[in-house]
Each structure stands twice: as C-alpha cells, then as structure tokens.
Design an enzyme around this catalytic site. Sequence first.
Site, mmCIF file in Angstrom:
data_model
loop_
_atom_site.group_PDB
_atom_site.id
_atom_site.type_symbol
_atom_site.label_atom_id
_atom_site.label_comp_id
_atom_site.label_asym_id
_atom_site.label_seq_id
_atom_site.Cartn_x
_atom_site.Cartn_y
_atom_site.Cartn_z
ATOM 1 N N SER A 123 3.197 1.887 -5.900
ATOM 2 C CA SER A 123 4.067 1.421 -4.818
ATOM 3 C C SER A 123 3.826 -0.034 -4.437
ATOM 4 C CB SER A 123 3.802 2.293 -3.579
ATOM 5 O OG SER A 123 4.354 1.714 -2.428
ATOM 6 N N GLU A 125 3.728 -0.902 -1.564
ATOM 7 C CA GLU A 125 2.830 -0.866 -0.386
ATOM 8 C C GLU A 125 1.422 -1.321 -0.750
ATOM 9 O OE1 GLU A 125 2.855 0.268 3.154
ATOM 10 O OE2 GLU A 125 4.838 -0.539 2.787
ATOM 11 N N TYR A 147 -1.979 5.243 3.243
ATOM 12 C CA TYR A 147 -1.086 5.503 2.091
ATOM 13 C C TYR A 147 -1.244 4.404 1.042
ATOM 14 C CZ TYR A 147 3.241 5.566 -0.642
ATOM 15 O OH TYR A 147 4.153 5.551 -1.675
#
Length: 320
Positions: A123, A125, A147
Amino acid sequence: MSTAIITGITGQDGSYLAELLLKKGYQVIGVARRSSTVNNERIKHLLDDITVVQGDLQDQGSLLALLEEYKPTEVYNLAAQSFVPTSWNQPALTGDVTALGVTRLLEAIRFVNPKIRFYQASSSEMFGKVLEVPQKEDTPFYPRSPYGVAKVYGHWITVNYRESFNMFTTSGILFNHESPRRGLEFVTRKIADTVARIKLGKTNELRLGNLEAQRDWGFAGDYVRAMWLMLQQDHPDNYVIGTGETHSVREFCEIAFAHVDLDYKEFVVQDEKFYRPAEVDLLISDPSKARTALKWELTVSFKELVRMMVDADLERRSKE
Ligand code: NAP
Ligand code: G4F
C-alpha cells in the site's frame, strides 16, 4: 486450466480480480473467513463460477490445507484489516492479520509448492509522511498508522522470501483505488453515498474529517489488471500502481456534489471525530515503471470515477 487462489475474495478488489481471472479462463478459488452472516454482497453474481472456501490469515493450518487441496499456480493475497482508523483501535489484530498473515501464507507456499507465484497487496500508506514527491518503488517508507507499519512488514517479508528462497513473490504498492464496491466507511464511498442520500432527500449533511488530505485515487477495476500482469512477468519485482495525479478530499466533494447540481459547502460539516492521531497528508505516485514494464494503463479518469460512484449510489439508494 490454471488455478488461482484469492484471499480477501469478499472485499472490493477480490471481486474485481475474480471477474478478471474468470474472463482469462482461470479456475478461481476465493478464501473467506467464517462469519455469522453471509458476506457475499460483492461476489454474489460470481458464485456459480468460483469456489469459495473457508480460511483465515490468522490460521496457519487452513492456509496449508487450501494449497494442498487446490494446487494453485498463482496466489493473490488481498486479505487484510484494511481500514486505517481501525488499526489504532485494534493494532495487535491489524499486525497479526495484515503483517504476520503474509508470513503464514508465504510459509504455506514454501512448504506446499515454492513455485507458486505470489502477489502481495502492499500500500501507498507505507510512504506515510512522504520522504519524496512523487513516490516510486525506491522511495523510503515512513508509515503513519499501525496499518501502514503492518503493510511495511508484509512488503519486506515478500521481498525477503524472494531473496531467501528464490520464490516468485511480487509486491504491488497500490495507491488508493475506489469503485461503487468500495466499503462505505472509506471517504470516497462515504461521500458518494451521502451525496446520493442528500439528493434523494434522505439526509441533509455530510460529516467528514480532514478535507485537505490529498490522495492519488484510481478505479479498482484498472488496478486488479496490474496485479495479474505482475504475475505474468519473467521475474518477480515490486511495482508502484497509481494515476500520477493527486486530489484533495475537498475536491472530491466539490465534484461529487456538483454532479447532482449541489454545492458541497452547504452540506459538508467538519467533525473532529473523523480526524486521525497521525495523518498522511499527501500521496502521489510515479507509476512509470509499471507503465513501461507491465504496459499497464488507466481506463478511468478521476472525474469519471467520482461520477461513476455517485451514479451507482443514486441508483441503489433510489430503489430503497
Ligand atoms: P477490503 O474491501 O477491506 O477487503 C479486505 C478483505 O480481507 C475482505 O475480504 C475481508 O473479509 C478479508 N479479511 C480480513 N481479515 C481477514 C482474515 N483474518 N483472514 C482472511 N480474510 C480476511 O479491501 P480492498 O480495498 O479490497 O483491498 C484489498 C487489499 O489491498 C487489502 O490488503 C488492502 O489493505 C490493500 N490495499 C488496498 C488499497 C485500496 O485503495 N483499496 C490500496 C492499497 C492496498 P471480510 O469481508 O470477512 O471482512
Ligand atoms: O478513504 P480513507 O479512509 O483511505 P486511506 O486512509 O487513504 O486508506 C485507503 O487507502 C490506502 C492506500 O493508500 C489503503 F492501503 C488502505 O487499505 C485504504 O484502502 O481516507 C482517505 C483520506 C484520509 O486522509 C482521511 O483522513 O480521507 C480523509 N478523511 C476525511 N474525512 C476521511 C474522512 N476518511 C474517512 N475514512 N472518513 C472520513 O469521514
């Protein structure tokens, strides 16, 4: 016939990837965890064509058994606790599923058949508090949530099994991708769905957090094609997948409301409740490696994506 296993089959990406692989002639095995209510909303149109089996990234034995029984040539690991705010409420669970779950699946592959090609859903992120603009494959990571931290682990264990055991393990570093099948808690779908409800007179406000956050948003249907392409290459690698554009949450609102002839300023209310302990302010990809090496292209623009999502929610909500 080639067999592919997809973990996270009940999620947004699982449903689009299953459609793609069926069109390409694969036998598709979807892995779903047990729940007390049936959770097949996104794949109900595919249930005659795919096999859904029980399995859980927290349960090593279930993963081993799946691989033994179905003998796949490709495994796509899309399962995760994928909602960033939940990762602060349930950080240990997020680490167990989203990080350690990757190791459990890689270990199962290594024991059963190390020639299986593996895709890990990494990801953007991971870039978090970005150290470079735009972000590409070798941009250092600086995750900002449990996460993001878990996804960094998943990425590196994928690279490590490639380097340690010569396994065909790929990591797709995907930027945000959305669709009418996106979960209702993510900001794009929350906006599209609330715009539809406001237009139909069912509510009169949209409560959001940080309107200035910027994301590189694309259409999920385009992104699952990139996952498949990564597993068709001669060598395993890491690829950044995104549009190369960034837009703010505010801009998403502006276009979504304007699409139904409304002004977002009259309906959007900022609410502290939706702010995060640590924010990712800006994400923007440099997907040039994927464009060149995978010949991957986008088919849906940002404005088309926003309008597609609002139209889909308008249609669905107007039938209620
Ligand atoms: P999603 O809609 O939240 O789907 C996640 C899937 O994982 C669901 O099928 C969920 O099952 C399953 N799952 C959760 N915990 C599990 C467990 N312990 N064992 C087995 N399955 C489990 O996510 P998505 O948007 O399709 O994203 C797919 C993957 O890409 C995720 O790994 C996500 O983190 C990653 N990713 C997404 C984006 C994006 O913008 N969409 C960008 C980069 C990376 P239930 O239905 O039972 O909850
Ligand atoms: O839609 P979001 O919740 O997605 P976020 O946090 O970017 O994560 C998604 O994309 C990642 C890829 O970069 C995936 F790995 C991850 O699994 C997930 O799919 O939030 C987007 C932005 C944030 O900056 C958030 O602060 O929207 C801002 N926002 C403002 N108001 C809101 C809200 N987000 C949500 N969910 N709800 C709000 O009311």
